[in-house]
Enzyme design. Structure first.
Site, PDB file in Angstrom:
ATOM      1  CE1 TYR A 145      -3.765   2.446   0.946  1.00 24.95           C
ATOM      2  CE2 TYR A 145      -2.220   3.278   2.575  1.00 24.95           C
ATOM      3  CZ  TYR A 145      -3.395   3.412   1.864  1.00 24.95           C
ATOM      4  OH  TYR A 145      -4.192   4.509   2.068  1.00 24.95           O
TER       5      TYR A 145
HETATM    6  N1  LIG Z   1      -8.877   6.192   6.083  1.00 19.71           N
HETATM    7  C1  LIG Z   1      -7.585   6.402   6.206  1.00 19.71           C
HETATM    8  O1  LIG Z   1      -7.030   6.314   7.310  1.00 19.71           O
HETATM    9  C2  LIG Z   1      -6.769   6.804   4.992  1.00 19.71           C
HETATM   10  C3  LIG Z   1      -5.467   7.258   5.218  1.00 19.71           C
HETATM   11  C4  LIG Z   1      -4.687   7.640   4.138  1.00 19.71           C
HETATM   12  C5  LIG Z   1      -5.190   7.563   2.851  1.00 19.71           C
HETATM   13  N2  LIG Z   1      -6.453   7.112   2.648  1.00 19.71           N
HETATM   14  C6  LIG Z   1      -6.936   7.041   1.266  1.00 19.71           C
HETATM   15  O2  LIG Z   1      -8.138   7.773   1.153  1.00 19.71           O
HETATM   16  C7  LIG Z   1      -8.928   7.213   0.097  1.00 19.71           C
HETATM   17  C8  LIG Z   1     -10.330   6.953   0.630  1.00 19.71           C
HETATM   18  O3  LIG Z   1     -10.227   5.971   1.659  1.00 19.71           O
HETATM   19  P1  LIG Z   1     -11.360   5.711   2.749  1.00 19.71           P
HETATM   20  O4  LIG Z   1     -10.712   5.709   4.059  1.00 19.71           O
HETATM   21  O5  LIG Z   1     -12.516   6.580   2.470  1.00 19.71           O
HETATM   22  O6  LIG Z   1     -11.672   4.166   2.409  1.00 19.71           O
HETATM   23  P2  LIG Z   1     -13.047   3.441   2.118  1.00 19.71           P
HETATM   24  O7  LIG Z   1     -12.681   2.000   2.039  1.00 19.71           O
HETATM   25  O8  LIG Z   1     -14.087   3.876   3.085  1.00 19.71           O
HETATM   26  O9  LIG Z   1     -13.440   3.989   0.671  1.00 19.71           O
HETATM   27  C9  LIG Z   1     -12.741   3.610  -0.481  1.00 19.71           C
HETATM   28  C10 LIG Z   1     -13.742   3.530  -1.630  1.00 19.71           C
HETATM   29  O10 LIG Z   1     -13.032   3.158  -2.825  1.00 19.71           O
HETATM   30  C11 LIG Z   1     -13.856   2.247  -3.522  1.00 19.71           C
HETATM   31  N3  LIG Z   1     -13.065   1.409  -4.434  1.00 19.71           N
HETATM   32  C12 LIG Z   1     -12.111   0.530  -4.098  1.00 19.71           C
HETATM   33  N4  LIG Z   1     -11.642  -0.068  -5.201  1.00 19.71           N
HETATM   34  C13 LIG Z   1     -12.322   0.449  -6.260  1.00 19.71           C
HETATM   35  C14 LIG Z   1     -12.299   0.227  -7.662  1.00 19.71           C
HETATM   36  N5  LIG Z   1     -11.473  -0.674  -8.220  1.00 19.71           N
HETATM   37  N6  LIG Z   1     -13.140   0.948  -8.445  1.00 19.71           N
HETATM   38  C15 LIG Z   1     -13.987   1.836  -7.899  1.00 19.71           C
HETATM   39  N7  LIG Z   1     -14.051   2.090  -6.575  1.00 19.71           N
HETATM   40  C16 LIG Z   1     -13.238   1.404  -5.769  1.00 19.71           C
HETATM   41  C17 LIG Z   1     -14.501   1.406  -2.424  1.00 19.71           C
HETATM   42  O11 LIG Z   1     -15.647   0.711  -2.905  1.00 19.71           O
HETATM   43  C18 LIG Z   1     -14.834   2.473  -1.400  1.00 19.71           C
HETATM   44  O12 LIG Z   1     -16.104   3.022  -1.617  1.00 19.71           O
HETATM   45  C19 LIG Z   1      -8.203   5.950  -0.356  1.00 19.71           C
HETATM   46  O13 LIG Z   1      -7.461   6.217  -1.519  1.00 19.71           O
HETATM   47  C20 LIG Z   1      -7.273   5.644   0.799  1.00 19.71           C
HETATM   48  O14 LIG Z   1      -6.142   4.906   0.400  1.00 19.71           O
HETATM   49  C21 LIG Z   1      -7.272   6.729   3.691  1.00 19.71           C
END
Ligand SMILES: NC(=O)c1ccc[n+]([C@@H]2O[C@H](COP(=O)([O-])OP(=O)(O)OC[C@H]3O[C@@H](n4cnc5c(N)ncnc54)[C@H](O)[C@@H]3O)[C@@H](O)[C@H]2O)c1
Length: 246
Positions: A145
């Site tokens: 990741y």
């Molecule tokens: N939550 C955290 O702590 C955190 C920290 C750093 C970065 N991020 C990043 O923030 C972004 C949002 O994360 P989040 O925490 O809201 O996670 P989440 O899992 O709640 O949401 C991620 C969304 O992406 C969608 N998704 C995944 N694969 C997909 C695909 N192939 N096609 C279309 N949609 C797809 C999922 O269905 C989901 O709705 C991500 O890129 C994540 O890596 C999150």
């Protein structure tokens, strides 16, 4: 009403941070939000929360043909929040298929979004990608990741340079640990209940503010970068991390 009359495309809109960005853009006057995700049920909930300006389309962001077939209109803003965690294993233990999937969603998905949307954009345009603190600092637990988010960060900077004279700004946010389903998944991967709470506490401790972030705190940073208020800001990787990288 920072987004009055604006059209945006938002990936990962069915959950967590993408949903929060969509909800707040709608509340601030956006005219049309194209909500993309592979989770139909979650997308429907986000659409309902966007009060008539959200338009859901189920899509895998890693699918080039799906992007080619998409009617994306003429967006002012692109938000790339779709992402997956992949297995919480050291890099040398990551199965090749899992490695490819993480890079397909997190990196290829972000690249394909730019490939489709940049030529369609109204000016001034803005793109905000989702990297992570794990894209700046390495991670023993989430190695694949972390590598993928480092790639998103450099993809963002290269796009920003390429578009600098074309009135399109490109930035990314680097969230720390934010309270979304993805964070719950990170803890769940630790094992039994004791291991899960130990990991949660370790993650909390490494943020100098001694807490996790809230989705609205990340959304606020994204909205700033997407708004005209950030008119001279491009190529930035903005930590939203309670001091984790300070
Ligand atoms: N939550 C955290 O702590 C955190 C920290 C750093 C970065 N991020 C990043 O923030 C972004 C949002 O994360 P989040 O925490 O809201 O996670 P989440 O899992 O709640 O949401 C991620 C969304 O992406 C969608 N998704 C995944 N694969 C997909 C695909 N192939 N096609 C279309 N949609 C797809 C999922 O269905 C989901 O709705 C991500 O890129 C994540 O890596 C999150």
């Amino acid at each position: 009403m920072r987004f009055a009359g604006k059209n945006a495309v938002i990936t990962g809109a069915a959950s967590g941070l993408g949903r929060e960005v969509a909800r707040r853009m709608a509340a601030e006057g956006a005219a049309h939000l194209l909500l993309l995700d592979r989770d139909a049920a979650g997308l429907a909930e986000t659409e309902a929360a966007c009060g008539g300006v959200g338009h859901a389309q189920v899509m895998n962001v890693a699918d080039a043909e799906a992007w080619d077939a998409l009617d994306a209109g003429t967006p002012d803003i692109l938000i790339c929040a779709a992402g997956i965690l992949g297995p919480a294993v050291p890099i040398w233990e990551c199965p090749p298929e899992a490695w490819d999937e993480i890079f397909a969603v997190n990196v290829r998905g972000t690249y394909l979004a730019a490939r489709k949307i940049v030529p369609l954009m109204r000016k001034p345009g803005a793109i905000v990608n989702f990297a992570s603190t794990a894209g700046i600092a390495g991670s023993a637990v989430l190695g694949p990741y972390s590598a993928s988010k480092g790639a998103v960060l450099m993809l963002t900077k290269s796009l920003a340079l390429g578009l600098a004279t074309q009135d399109v700004r490109v930035n990314c946010v680097c969230p720390g640990s934010i309270e979304t389903p993805m964070l719950t998944q990170t803890f769940a991967a630790a094992g039994d209940a004791a291991a899960q709470s130990a990991r949660a506490e370790a993650y909390r401790q490494r943020h100098p503010m001694q807490r996790f972030g809230r989705p609205e705190e990340v959304a606020e940073a994204v909205l700033y970068l997407a708004s005209d208020a950030a008119g001279f800001v491009t190529g930035v990787a903005l930590p939203v991390d309670g001091g984790r990288l300070a």
